[in-house]
Design a protein around this motif. Structure first.
Motif, PDB file in Angstrom:
ATOM      1  N   VAL A  60     -63.652 -50.669 -59.100  1.00  0.00           N
ATOM      2  CA  VAL A  60     -62.490 -50.275 -59.902  1.00  0.00           C
ATOM      3  C   VAL A  60     -62.858 -49.387 -61.088  1.00  0.00           C
ATOM      4  O   VAL A  60     -63.613 -49.781 -61.979  1.00  0.00           O
ATOM      5  N   MET A  61     -62.273 -48.209 -61.108  1.00  0.00           N
ATOM      6  CA  MET A  61     -62.340 -47.279 -62.235  1.00  0.00           C
ATOM      7  C   MET A  61     -61.009 -47.376 -62.978  1.00  0.00           C
ATOM      8  O   MET A  61     -59.941 -47.311 -62.369  1.00  0.00           O
ATOM      9  N   THR A  62     -61.054 -47.560 -64.290  1.00  0.00           N
ATOM     10  CA  THR A  62     -59.819 -47.679 -65.057  1.00  0.00           C
ATOM     11  C   THR A  62     -59.788 -46.643 -66.173  1.00  0.00           C
ATOM     12  O   THR A  62     -60.835 -46.194 -66.640  1.00  0.00           O
ATOM     13  N   TYR A  63     -58.571 -46.284 -66.582  1.00  0.00           N
ATOM     14  CA  TYR A  63     -58.409 -45.220 -67.584  1.00  0.00           C
ATOM     15  C   TYR A  63     -57.321 -45.540 -68.588  1.00  0.00           C
ATOM     16  O   TYR A  63     -56.270 -46.094 -68.254  1.00  0.00           O
ATOM     17  N   PHE A  64     -57.610 -45.133 -69.829  1.00  0.00           N
ATOM     18  CA  PHE A  64     -56.620 -45.040 -70.895  1.00  0.00           C
ATOM     19  C   PHE A  64     -56.314 -43.552 -71.095  1.00  0.00           C
ATOM     20  O   PHE A  64     -57.123 -42.831 -71.706  1.00  0.00           O
ATOM     21  N   PRO A  65     -55.204 -43.045 -70.594  1.00  0.00           N
ATOM     22  CA  PRO A  65     -54.868 -41.634 -70.834  1.00  0.00           C
ATOM     23  C   PRO A  65     -54.061 -41.466 -72.121  1.00  0.00           C
ATOM     24  O   PRO A  65     -52.856 -41.688 -72.143  1.00  0.00           O
ATOM     25  N   PHE A  66     -54.766 -41.085 -73.182  1.00  0.00           N
ATOM     26  CA  PHE A  66     -54.135 -40.862 -74.485  1.00  0.00           C
ATOM     27  C   PHE A  66     -53.682 -39.402 -74.585  1.00  0.00           C
ATOM     28  O   PHE A  66     -54.527 -38.504 -74.621  1.00  0.00           O
TER      29      PHE A  66
END
Length: 310
Positions: A60-66
């Motif tokens: 699992v790759m996770t992201y916070f797109p700010f």
């Protein structure tokens, strides 16, 4: 030495544009979006998760797109490269696919005798594919990539550090063993892990420190089976002198965090309860799921969060 760690759990990074990020992982890499939720501390920002069919730990790759976040500056004190595993003989397929899809930074490499294809994410994120004939994990079969070529999960992460010695000792305490050296890179691995078992430490004593931003890894998480094992790890780390957070409920796993000697933020996350705790497996990642404390914001968030395909 600890024996509770079972390999990587997930890697969490920063991005600038949620739609672009979603398109890259689901379309170009053929990963499944297994959860669409929001940042616990900034609920107006997505937290997006991509992986195999069920979001198996180690995939699992996770992201916070700010939105409008500045671009990160790569350097020491961070995860430099996140490496996925693909079947033997498939790099040619991926090289052509990346050319057709306009993926940047594509180049062939050989590292520790393994054939690799380096490439960049949309924010300059450092990635690579490595051919691993021994990887028997099942891929996400509905991502538009032939099953025989599809990504299996993580192979490794590469830490870029001023001096890797203290972090190497930490990883050995966590159950890793050094298995190989090449120049300024030391390779450590777990025996009998979950398949995402390798950590490379690259020592770069003259390099500048990294600056967190879009394209930067925020933290890397290691997997334990359950909360009891996690508490054992927390106690052992604290007894060794590390400042470890209390256990934090992240809805899909429980998490503890601590800063490594080289500056990288480590997390230890449980395999339980998993991403199907609030969605049927057949529909993972489709609906916007909100932490309990942010449910009152649903109408606002559904109106203002960027619309994603899929």
């Amino acid at each position: 030495m600890l024996d509770q760690i079972k390999g990587l759990h997930h890697v969490t990074s920063m991005a600038r544009d949620a739609r672009q990020n979603n398109e890259f992982f689901t379309q170009k890499l053929g990963q499944r979006r297994v959860k669409k939720t929001v940042n616990f501390d900034a609920p107006d920002v997505y937290h997006l998760y991509y992986g195999d069919e069920t979001g198996t730990p180690g995939s699992v790759m996770t992201y916070f797109p700010f939105p409008n976040i500045g671009k990160g500056r790569h350097g020491v004190g961070e995860v430099g490269t996140t490496v996925y595993s693909v079947p033997e003989g498939t790099l040619g397929y991926w090289e052509k696919r990346f050319a057709d899809e306009g993926v940047a930074g594509v180049s062939r490499e050989v590292t520790f005798g393994e054939k690799r294809l380096a490439f960049a994410g949309p924010d300059g994120d450092g990635f690579a594919l490595v051919e691993d004939k021994a990887d028997s994990r099942a891929p996400w079969a509905k991502g538009g990539i032939p099953v025989d070529e599809a990504i299996r999960g993580f192979h490794s992460v590469s830490l870029q550090l001023k001096d890797g010695g203290a972090t190497e000792e930490l990883l050995k305490f966590m159950g890793y063993e050094e298995i190989e050296r090449s120049g300024n890179v030391r390779r450590l691995a777990l025996k009998n892990g979950n398949g995402a078992d390798v950590v490379d430490i690259e020592s770069l004593p003259t390099a500048a420190f990294a600056d967190l931003g879009a394209g930067s890894v925020h933290h890397v998480a290691f997997a334990v089976e359950n909360r009891a094992k996690q508490l054992e790890v927390r106690k052992a780390l604290m007894d060794t002198g590390y400042g470890v957070t209390p256990v934090i409920d992240r809805d899909y796993f429980w998490a503890i965090y601590f800063r490594t000697p080289g500056g990288v933020l480590f997390e230890v996350a449980t395999n339980e309860p998993g991403f199907d705790r609030d969605e049927d497996t057949a529909h993972l990642g489709e609906a916007l799921k909100l932490p309990t404390q942010h449910q009152h914001l649903r109408s606002h968030l559904e109106q203002h969060l960027q619309k994603l395909e899929g």
